[in-house]
Design an enzyme around this catalytic site. Structure first.
Site, PDB file in Angstrom:
ATOM      1  N   GLU A 175       0.876  -1.124  -0.031  1.00 19.63           N
ATOM      2  CA  GLU A 175      -0.129  -0.013  -0.164  1.00 19.63           C
ATOM      3  C   GLU A 175       0.926   1.358  -0.258  1.00 19.63           C
ATOM      4  O   GLU A 175       0.310   2.362   0.234  1.00 19.63           O
ATOM      5  CB  GLU A 175      -0.944   0.001   1.290  1.00 19.63           C
ATOM      6  CG  GLU A 175      -1.884  -1.331   1.267  1.00 19.63           C
ATOM      7  CD  GLU A 175      -2.933  -1.358   0.076  1.00 19.63           C
ATOM      8  OE1 GLU A 175      -2.868  -0.556  -0.715  1.00 19.63           O
ATOM      9  OE2 GLU A 175      -3.604  -2.312   0.177  1.00 19.63           O
ATOM     10  N   HIS A 186      -2.849   2.729   8.414  1.00 17.41           N
ATOM     11  CA  HIS A 186      -3.806   2.000   7.776  1.00 17.41           C
ATOM     12  C   HIS A 186      -3.972   0.742   8.493  1.00 17.41           C
ATOM     13  O   HIS A 186      -3.122   0.108   9.118  1.00 17.41           O
ATOM     14  CB  HIS A 186      -3.410   1.392   6.181  1.00 17.41           C
ATOM     15  CG  HIS A 186      -4.317   0.404   5.760  1.00 17.41           C
ATOM     16  ND1 HIS A 186      -5.740   0.537   5.406  1.00 17.41           N
ATOM     17  CD2 HIS A 186      -3.965  -0.777   5.302  1.00 17.41           C
ATOM     18  CE1 HIS A 186      -6.135  -0.501   4.958  1.00 17.41           C
ATOM     19  NE2 HIS A 186      -5.302  -1.352   4.890  1.00 17.41           N
ATOM     20  N   HIS A 216      -7.310  -2.724   9.600  1.00 15.88           N
ATOM     21  CA  HIS A 216      -8.501  -3.214   9.489  1.00 15.88           C
ATOM     22  C   HIS A 216      -9.473  -3.494  10.648  1.00 15.88           C
ATOM     23  O   HIS A 216      -9.993  -4.436  10.997  1.00 15.88           O
ATOM     24  CB  HIS A 216      -8.505  -4.669   8.830  1.00 15.88           C
ATOM     25  CG  HIS A 216      -7.401  -4.589   7.639  1.00 15.88           C
ATOM     26  ND1 HIS A 216      -6.850  -5.868   7.460  1.00 15.88           N
ATOM     27  CD2 HIS A 216      -7.092  -3.754   6.718  1.00 15.88           C
ATOM     28  CE1 HIS A 216      -6.151  -5.587   6.250  1.00 15.88           C
ATOM     29  NE2 HIS A 216      -6.317  -4.352   6.002  1.00 15.88           N
ATOM     30  N   GLU A 231     -17.868  12.434  21.325  1.00 14.69           N
ATOM     31  CA  GLU A 231     -16.691  12.656  20.823  1.00 14.69           C
ATOM     32  C   GLU A 231     -16.639  12.722  19.348  1.00 14.69           C
ATOM     33  O   GLU A 231     -15.521  13.215  19.045  1.00 14.69           O
ATOM     34  CB  GLU A 231     -15.840  11.405  21.332  1.00 14.69           C
ATOM     35  CG  GLU A 231     -15.589  11.339  22.760  1.00 14.69           C
ATOM     36  CD  GLU A 231     -14.863  12.409  23.476  1.00 14.69           C
ATOM     37  OE1 GLU A 231     -13.730  12.666  23.010  1.00 14.69           O
ATOM     38  OE2 GLU A 231     -15.476  13.252  24.067  1.00 14.69           O
ATOM     39  N   HIS A 281     -12.833  -3.011   3.408  1.00 12.42           N
ATOM     40  CA  HIS A 281     -11.376  -3.292   3.655  1.00 12.42           C
ATOM     41  C   HIS A 281     -10.857  -2.831   5.069  1.00 12.42           C
ATOM     42  O   HIS A 281     -10.352  -3.426   5.937  1.00 12.42           O
ATOM     43  CB  HIS A 281     -10.660  -2.924   2.486  1.00 12.42           C
ATOM     44  CG  HIS A 281      -9.079  -3.048   2.576  1.00 12.42           C
ATOM     45  ND1 HIS A 281      -8.334  -3.417   1.532  1.00 12.42           N
ATOM     46  CD2 HIS A 281      -8.300  -3.007   3.621  1.00 12.42           C
ATOM     47  CE1 HIS A 281      -7.125  -3.712   1.971  1.00 12.42           C
ATOM     48  NE2 HIS A 281      -7.098  -3.342   2.966  1.00 12.42           N
TER      49      HIS A 281
HETATM   50  O1  2HA Z   1      -0.844  -5.011   3.636  1.00  9.45           O
HETATM   51  O2  2HA Z   1      -3.463  -4.367   4.895  1.00  9.45           O
HETATM   52  O3  2HA Z   1      -4.278  -3.455   2.430  1.00  9.45           O
HETATM   53  C1  2HA Z   1      -2.038  -5.838   4.028  1.00  9.45           C
HETATM   54  C2  2HA Z   1      -3.089  -4.731   3.784  1.00  9.45           C
HETATM   55  C3  2HA Z   1      -3.360  -4.420   2.495  1.00  9.45           C
HETATM   56 ZN    ZN Z   2      -5.359  -3.329   4.299  1.00  6.97          ZN
END
Ligand code: 2HA
Ligand code: ZN
Length: 272
Positions: free
Chosen positions: A117, A140, A142, A170, A211
């Site tokens: 990414e 980033h 999940h 908040e 995602h």
């Molecule tokens: O690298 O989160 O979006 C693993 C991820 C891809």
């Molecule tokens: Zn990811």
């Protein structure tokens, strides 16, 4: 010269990635972080630049990102393993002046390279730096309930932001500029990188439907704090879905923004 492995940068990334793993957000190799480090800090650990190898970027870095140093999680690496072995799972790179190459100064032992990414990271750094020269971190991950919420709502950032603001007092205080929302796209591409960076012009938070989420900040704490506030709010929303009788009135959201002198994302709450 001090040992970069013992730097606050490596320890901040090691600690936060372990924390995020324990939140259940970063299964397997899920998630990635990039941390812009100022040259004066680099010089405490490296007298001069000495490169281990060059890595092709596969895209052209914005001029604002060139000749700068980034600590970046490695592709295919697991957040849970960074703390015990940062040298394998992290890399410190310098973006070349031509914008096509990363020079590796430290890490990625055993042949690693930057997260898949990285286009989204570097393009987001570029846009956030233009808005705020103090921005240092792109994160980033999940987060489970944030992904659930994105799956349950239309991909509409006005609606997504309003729903968050009306669920947790908040929310408007922590992200008055709202959350950018992207539809489900193919990840790891330049295209999703460009789309993410476009949203980063006006938001520090961008969700990738089905995602995960991106957060930006001047520090690891700021980027993480933004994401954990979205996730906490999404947990409340998902657990009360179709049951909530009390949602936050518009006047309270407007009152909070006034109290904290915040510029709210327009079009979310109508001022009466
Ligand atoms: O690298 O989160 O979006 C693993 C991820 C891809
Ligand atoms: Zn990811």
């Amino acid at each position: 010269m001090k040992d970069f492995k013992k730097s606050r940068f490596v320890s901040e990334v090691s600690d936060i990635t372990m924390n995020m793993y324990h939140q259940g957000w970063d299964e397997r190799n899920g998630g990635n972080i990039s941390y812009l480090i100022d040259e004066e800090d680099i010089r405490k650990y490296f007298r001069k630049d000495k490169y281990i190898k060059d890595i092709e970027l596969g895209f052209t870095a914005d001029p604002i990102c060139r000749n700068k140093y980034y600590l970046v999680t490695g592709t295919g690496k697991y957040f849970k393993n960074i703390k015990k072995d940062p040298l394998t799972n992290l890399g410190l790179i310098k973006i070349d002046s031509n914008g096509h190459t990363a020079h590796l100064l430290w890490g990625y032992i055993g042949g690693g390279k930057m997260t898949s990414e990285f286009p989204a990271h570097l393009m987001s750094h570029a846009e956030r730096l233009k808005v705020n020269p103090k921005n240092r971190v792109i994160m980033h991950t999940h987060p489970t309930y944030t992904i659930c919420m994105g799956a349950c709502l239309p991909t509409d950032e006005i609606l997504f932001t309003r729903t968050l603001w009306k669920t947790n007092t908040e929310a408007v205080v922590v992200f008055p500029e709202g959350v950018g929302v992207l539809p489900c796209m193919i990840c790891g591409t330049e295209e999703i990188g460009r789309a993410t960076a476009e949203k980063m012009k006006s938001h520090r938070l961008v969700t990738w439907t089905n995602h995960g989420i991106y957060g930006a900040g001047e520090s690891i704490d700021e980027a993480f704090g933004l994401i954990e506030t979205v996730e906490k709010t999404a947990i409340i929303y998902m657990l009360t879905l179709d049951h909530a009788v009390n949602v936050i009135p518009d006047e309270v959201i407007i009152g909070l923004a006034k109290l904290w002198n915040l510029k709210m994302m327009p079009g979310i709450i109508e001022e009466k």
